[in-house]
Design a protein around this motif. Structure first.
Motif, PDB file in Angstrom:
ATOM      1  N   MET A   2      43.175  37.364  41.705  1.00 37.10           N
ATOM      2  CA  MET A   2      42.691  36.011  41.450  1.00 37.10           C
ATOM      3  C   MET A   2      41.903  35.537  42.647  1.00 37.10           C
ATOM      4  O   MET A   2      42.277  35.782  43.777  1.00 37.10           O
ATOM      5  CB  MET A   2      43.857  35.058  41.201  1.00 37.10           C
ATOM      6  N   GLY A   3      40.792  34.827  42.412  1.00 33.78           N
ATOM      7  CA  GLY A   3      40.070  34.246  43.524  1.00 33.78           C
ATOM      8  C   GLY A   3      38.579  34.420  43.396  1.00 33.78           C
ATOM      9  O   GLY A   3      38.094  35.238  42.614  1.00 33.78           O
ATOM     10  N   THR A   4      37.828  33.639  44.144  1.00 30.88           N
ATOM     11  CA  THR A   4      36.384  33.743  44.183  1.00 30.88           C
ATOM     12  C   THR A   4      35.946  33.634  45.636  1.00 30.88           C
ATOM     13  O   THR A   4      36.696  33.198  46.497  1.00 30.88           O
ATOM     14  CB  THR A   4      35.720  32.615  43.377  1.00 30.88           C
ATOM     15  N   THR A   5      34.721  34.046  45.883  1.00 30.06           N
ATOM     16  CA  THR A   5      34.144  33.889  47.210  1.00 30.06           C
ATOM     17  C   THR A   5      32.882  33.049  47.068  1.00 30.06           C
ATOM     18  O   THR A   5      31.787  33.568  46.879  1.00 30.06           O
ATOM     19  CB  THR A   5      33.797  35.258  47.828  1.00 30.06           C
ATOM     20  N   PRO A   6      33.008  31.732  47.111  1.00 25.20           N
ATOM     21  CA  PRO A   6      31.856  30.873  46.870  1.00 25.20           C
ATOM     22  C   PRO A   6      30.878  30.876  48.032  1.00 25.20           C
ATOM     23  O   PRO A   6      31.240  31.112  49.180  1.00 25.20           O
ATOM     24  CB  PRO A   6      32.491  29.486  46.706  1.00 25.20           C
ATOM     25  N   THR A   7      29.619  30.606  47.718  1.00 23.89           N
ATOM     26  CA  THR A   7      28.619  30.430  48.751  1.00 23.89           C
ATOM     27  C   THR A   7      28.739  29.026  49.311  1.00 23.89           C
ATOM     28  O   THR A   7      29.431  28.174  48.765  1.00 23.89           O
ATOM     29  CB  THR A   7      27.219  30.622  48.167  1.00 23.89           C
ATOM     30  N   GLU A  25      40.369  31.446  40.393  1.00 23.48           N
ATOM     31  CA  GLU A  25      39.964  32.030  39.120  1.00 23.48           C
ATOM     32  C   GLU A  25      41.067  32.913  38.584  1.00 23.48           C
ATOM     33  O   GLU A  25      41.762  33.602  39.348  1.00 23.48           O
ATOM     34  CB  GLU A  25      38.671  32.833  39.291  1.00 23.48           C
ATOM     35  N   ALA A  26      41.255  32.908  37.274  1.00 26.41           N
ATOM     36  CA  ALA A  26      42.176  33.828  36.607  1.00 26.41           C
ATOM     37  C   ALA A  26      41.606  34.141  35.233  1.00 26.41           C
ATOM     38  O   ALA A  26      41.069  33.245  34.554  1.00 26.41           O
ATOM     39  CB  ALA A  26      43.569  33.221  36.472  1.00 26.41           C
ATOM     40  N   SER A  27      41.692  35.401  34.835  1.00 26.15           N
ATOM     41  CA  SER A  27      41.223  35.836  33.517  1.00 26.15           C
ATOM     42  C   SER A  27      39.764  35.445  33.277  1.00 26.15           C
ATOM     43  O   SER A  27      39.373  35.115  32.151  1.00 26.15           O
ATOM     44  CB  SER A  27      42.102  35.243  32.409  1.00 26.15           C
ATOM     45  N   GLY A  28      38.969  35.458  34.338  1.00 24.13           N
ATOM     46  CA  GLY A  28      37.562  35.126  34.206  1.00 24.13           C
ATOM     47  C   GLY A  28      37.266  33.653  34.076  1.00 24.13           C
ATOM     48  O   GLY A  28      36.127  33.267  33.817  1.00 24.13           O
ATOM     49  N   VAL A  29      38.274  32.798  34.268  1.00 20.38           N
ATOM     50  CA  VAL A  29      38.111  31.346  34.126  1.00 20.38           C
ATOM     51  C   VAL A  29      38.320  30.702  35.497  1.00 20.38           C
ATOM     52  O   VAL A  29      39.421  30.752  36.045  1.00 20.38           O
ATOM     53  CB  VAL A  29      39.106  30.767  33.107  1.00 20.38           C
ATOM     54  N   VAL A  41      40.915  26.201  24.209  1.00 17.59           N
ATOM     55  CA  VAL A  41      42.188  25.689  24.706  1.00 17.59           C
ATOM     56  C   VAL A  41      43.080  26.839  25.160  1.00 17.59           C
ATOM     57  O   VAL A  41      43.722  26.765  26.212  1.00 17.59           O
ATOM     58  CB  VAL A  41      42.887  24.850  23.622  1.00 17.59           C
ATOM     59  N   THR A  42      43.116  27.909  24.382  1.00 12.65           N
ATOM     60  CA  THR A  42      43.935  29.063  24.758  1.00 12.65           C
ATOM     61  C   THR A  42      43.443  29.694  26.052  1.00 12.65           C
ATOM     62  O   THR A  42      44.237  30.050  26.934  1.00 12.65           O
ATOM     63  CB  THR A  42      43.942  30.107  23.634  1.00 12.65           C
ATOM     64  N   ASP A  43      42.116  29.829  26.194  1.00 12.77           N
ATOM     65  CA  ASP A  43      41.549  30.368  27.434  1.00 12.77           C
ATOM     66  C   ASP A  43      41.998  29.538  28.639  1.00 12.77           C
ATOM     67  O   ASP A  43      42.412  30.087  29.671  1.00 12.77           O
ATOM     68  CB  ASP A  43      40.016  30.350  27.373  1.00 12.77           C
ATOM     69  N   ALA A  76      48.243  31.079  34.802  1.00 16.19           N
ATOM     70  CA  ALA A  76      48.138  32.210  35.728  1.00 16.19           C
ATOM     71  C   ALA A  76      47.801  31.733  37.138  1.00 16.19           C
ATOM     72  O   ALA A  76      48.351  32.229  38.132  1.00 16.19           O
ATOM     73  CB  ALA A  76      47.075  33.194  35.231  1.00 16.19           C
ATOM     74  N   ILE A  77      46.902  30.764  37.246  1.00 19.24           N
ATOM     75  CA  ILE A  77      46.552  30.207  38.553  1.00 19.24           C
ATOM     76  C   ILE A  77      47.770  29.533  39.184  1.00 19.24           C
ATOM     77  O   ILE A  77      48.054  29.714  40.374  1.00 19.24           O
ATOM     78  CB  ILE A  77      45.385  29.207  38.404  1.00 19.24           C
ATOM     79  N   THR A  78      48.494  28.766  38.374  1.00 20.60           N
ATOM     80  CA  THR A  78      49.698  28.098  38.881  1.00 20.60           C
ATOM     81  C   THR A  78      50.713  29.109  39.383  1.00 20.60           C
ATOM     82  O   THR A  78      51.270  28.953  40.487  1.00 20.60           O
ATOM     83  CB  THR A  78      50.324  27.241  37.769  1.00 20.60           C
TER      84      THR A  78
END
Length: 361
Positions: free
Chosen positions: A1-6, A21-25, A98-100, A107-109
């Motif tokens: 999980m995670g992103t590397t933002p600019t 981020e989790a599951s592409g969200v 909603v499910t996404d 998952a993030i929590t």
């Protein structure tokens, strides 16, 4: 999980926020740990708003927001903003379901709870449209082994379509395909002007129009609204598709839910129906738990106690705060809401103990 933002991405974040981020969200997250062993509240915002409604913006008074009062009670807070057209999000997800969102938020929590070593139960609170995701979040949270005694609805719509007025001509949309709930070219929309009056009713100005536009409102993925037929040509948006996404009739998958409702006529639906609506779902959840036990309660008098509990649930798990849809913003409303959250957390934990006792083989 995670992103590397600019750095460009980070320009849209407050110093207390970060991207996850989790599951592409992706989501904007705010995390404040509470006292060891105390509950961690997970704040999920409604349509057109970031989770800053729970913790405020630069220059705001801390005591006007829930986070301040939750901290005084020793509670932690994880506040998650769903992906919108906010400039911090590099990818646009206007058709997010909603499910996404429920799956990703859970998952993030779970990841934040694990990596930060937080102890104690986790109790999500969902305001307004966020109630649509309670069932999906609950299913994903169980898979992630989160210790979660239940949820708390703040003037929240349950995962049941038909509770929001649908314009026969369809909702307004941005060129990117988001439900237009943010600012338009002329500034605040009539919808947001109404919300701003609600926020500032009976108080000195809590959030001015410029701060509201800059820090709080965004355009929203339309499916998170939980209503069908919102836009011509939008695939997978029939009534049946919406019911399947929300899991409307999957009563065993619902959490037990505490309710905090407003009192003012300007939010009449929630003021008049939240206790009964969520009470109905709590009774269905209770029956599902009873059915899953696969036997009559064995203890003497347990059946009578179970029936009495079913009768008590709608009032036992419901509280009111003077105000309308934003009753939890402003010093008095935020303080009262935090007290109710503390009380309902205890009620939900006690309910789990009672159910286990009554349904013991």
């Amino acid at each position: 999980m995670g992103t590397t933002p600019t750095q460009h991405d980070l320009d849209g974040l407050l110093p207390s926020e970060f991207l996850v981020e989790a599951s592409g969200v992706p989501a904007i997250a705010y995390v404040r740990a509470g006292s060891p062993g105390s509950p961690t509240i997970v704040g999920l915002p409604g349509g057109g708003h970031l989770a800053r409604v729970f913790y405020g913006h630069p220059g705001s008074r801390a005591e006007d927001f829930l986070d301040y009062w939750l901290e005084k009670s020793g509670f932690g807070l994880i506040a998650l903003s769903y992906p919108s057209d906010h400039r911090v999000f590099r990818r646009r997800l206007p058709d997010l379901t909603v499910t996404d969102w429920g799956n990703a938020a859970a998952a993030i929590t779970a990841e934040i709870i694990k990596t930060r070593g937080l102890r104690g139960p986790t109790v999500p609170i969902g305001w307004s449209m966020a109630g649509r995701a309670f069932r999906a979040f609950n299913v994903a949270a169980r898979s992630a082994d989160l210790d979660m005694p239940g949820f708390i609805a703040l003037a929240a719509f349950p995962p049941m379509p038909g509770m929001v007025r649908v314009d026969p001509k369809g909702e307004p949309f941005t060129v990117e395909g988001f439900w237009r709930t943010g600012c338009d070219d002329a500034g605040l929309s009539a919808r947001n002007e109404s919300f701003l009056r609600d926020i500032n009713w009976g108080e000195t100005e809590l959030i001015d129009a410029a701060a509201y536009a800059e820090y709080y409102i965004v355009n929203t993925p339309i499916r998170l609204r939980g209503e069908p037929n919102q836009r011509a040509g939008l695939e997978r948006n029939s009534l049946l598709d919406t019911i399947a996404d929300l899991g409307t009739f999957a009563y065993p998958d619902y959490p037990f839910t505490g309710v905090i409702a407003p009192t003012r006529i300007s939010d009449a639906r929630h003021a008049l129906t939240d206790q009964a609506t969520w009470g109905f779902l709590n009774s269905q959840k209770l029956f599902s738990e009873y059915s899953a036990a696969n036997s009559m309660p064995a203890l003497d008098g347990a059946w009578s106690q179970l029936r009495e509990l079913a009768l008590q649930l709608p009032t036992r798990l419901c509280r009111y705060v003077e105000g309308a849809h934003f009753f939890f913003v402003g010093r008095d409303g935020a303080a009262q809401t935090a007290l109710h959250i503390e009380d309902l957390c205890k009620q939900l934990e006690d309910l789990q103990v009672t159910m286990a006792r009554l349904l013991a083989p």
